[in-house]
Design an enzyme around this catalytic site. Structure first.
Site, PDB file in Angstrom:
ATOM      1  N   HIS A  29       0.764  -1.179   0.002  1.00 19.37           N
ATOM      2  CA  HIS A  29       0.173   0.223   0.124  1.00 19.37           C
ATOM      3  C   HIS A  29       0.642   1.268  -0.016  1.00 19.37           C
ATOM      4  O   HIS A  29       2.007   1.201   0.396  1.00 19.37           O
ATOM      5  CB  HIS A  29      -0.848   0.042   1.085  1.00 19.37           C
ATOM      6  CG  HIS A  29      -2.191  -0.693   0.997  1.00 19.37           C
ATOM      7  ND1 HIS A  29      -3.404   0.107   1.458  1.00 19.37           N
ATOM      8  CD2 HIS A  29      -2.569  -1.864   0.631  1.00 19.37           C
ATOM      9  CE1 HIS A  29      -4.418  -1.068   1.135  1.00 19.37           C
ATOM     10  NE2 HIS A  29      -3.907  -2.110   0.512  1.00 19.37           N
ATOM     11  N   GLU A  79      -6.124  -0.721  -6.288  1.00 17.66           N
ATOM     12  CA  GLU A  79      -7.316   0.124  -5.710  1.00 17.66           C
ATOM     13  C   GLU A  79      -6.715   1.203  -5.983  1.00 17.66           C
ATOM     14  O   GLU A  79      -5.514   1.786  -5.739  1.00 17.66           O
ATOM     15  CB  GLU A  79      -7.350  -0.233  -4.112  1.00 17.66           C
ATOM     16  CG  GLU A  79      -7.879  -1.540  -3.769  1.00 17.66           C
ATOM     17  CD  GLU A  79      -6.733  -2.441  -3.327  1.00 17.66           C
ATOM     18  OE1 GLU A  79      -5.616  -1.924  -2.906  1.00 17.66           O
ATOM     19  OE2 GLU A  79      -6.941  -3.639  -3.108  1.00 17.66           O
TER      20      GLU A  79
END
Length: 321
Positions: free
Chosen positions: A38, A107
């Site tokens: 991330h 994402e």
């Protein structure tokens, strides 16, 4: 027997802590480990986002036995697939062959940071499929050039290539991604115990291959404290991936989950110190055809008590499944 894994969750811990925790997971007896990749946490209360690949390099040298895996890396927006191939080959060498490369379509939360825009879902899957082809070609050795609809590669080569390239996992959530995974992946990756995903993977060529799921838990001797922590840091997980893949930042996730109650989180995530609750949640994956389940202990500051509990009580029960 279902293999039980440990998650290094970069959204909730710093890099040194993540390495210390995976060393503890190896000592506790976990069968494998995974790491999220991330650039943002889901919620501000999680508070972290170190570079997963640096953590992997350190973890590879700090551990001896436990397998490592990205869960998952998006090889199409923030990273170019040729760069992902080089990183993965290097971690495979550093770990002595213990690395698996988990890939997904990404994402918006993480990929928006490079300012390249956020493609529609069908375009993201096209990009993923093309990226996987590039990565596999580089793993085969030699010079690779590629000029496709989404990526260009010019005379690339992996100069430090392991004898056995990392197995590829592909994250799935629907029929199209299952078809891509069935054609290209060595293992399936998912975050819900949906037997339809396993079946579709098998129909497209993945029959008999490992299927890896992930399960959040929030261990704490005080169940009310566990529920409060899970609600504070993990209520985003109840949103579903059709929503979660599109939201651009922590403020959006906070807004999207403002009506999620602690009771909603407690109904979806095992909280407290009930071994049987975790066993039943893992069993739902096993019944759906998953062969491996990686646990996420919610709360970066609560890993050591969880690892102690896992070694003493949880893992013996789970290894009996």
């Amino acid at each position: 027997m279902v293999r039980i894994g440990y998650t290094m969750m970069t959204e909730q811990s710093g890099p040194r802590e993540l390495v210390d925790d995976v060393v503890g997971a190896e000592r506790a007896g976990f069968d494998f480990s995974v790491i999220s990749d991330h650039s943002f946490p889901w919620l501000d209360s999680q508070g972290h986002a170190p570079y997963a690949w640096s953590v992997l390099g350190a973890a590879a040298r700090a551990t001896d036995r436990i397998p490592l895996m990205t869960y998952v890396t998006c090889p199409s927006v923030r990273y170019h697939p040729a760069v992902v191939a080089q990183k993965a080959a290097t971690v495979q060498l550093l770990s002595g062959g213990r690395f698996r490369l988990g890939l997904g379509s990404g994402e918006n939360l993480n990929e928006h940071v490079v300012g390249a825009g956020w493609p529609a879902a069908h375009v993201r899957l096209e990009m993923l499929e093309e990226a996987v082809g590039i990565i596999r070609a580089l793993f085969d050795g030699g010079l690779v050039s590629h000029h496709g609809p989404h990526f260009d590669v010019e005379n690339a080569r992996l100069w430090d290539l392991p004898d056995e390239p990392p197995p590829l996992g592909i994250a799935v959530s629907g029929d199209r991604s299952c078809a891509i995974a069935g054609r290209y992946a060595d293992l399936l990756v998912a975050v819900e115990p949906d037997r339809r995903l396993v079946a579709a993977f098998g129909e497209h060529g993945g029959a008999g291959k490992p299927c890896v799921g992930q399960l959040p838990v929030c261990y704490d001797p005080d169940r009310e404290a566990a529920v409060a922590r899970a609600h504070d840091q993990f209520r985003w997980a109840l949103g579903g991936w059709e929503v979660n893949a599109e939201l651009p930042g922590t403020a959006a996730f906070a807004a999207a989950t403002r009506h999620t109650r602690p009771a909603d989180v407690a109904a979806a995530i095992p909280c407290g110190a009930d071994v049987d609750a975790v066993v039943e949640a893992v069993r739902s994956y096993a019944d759906a055809g998953f062969t491996e389940v990686a646990l996420v202990q919610i709360g970066g500051d609560h890993q050591k008590p969880f690892l102690d509990w896992a070694a003493a009580e949880l893992l013996p029960a789970l290894h009996g499944l």
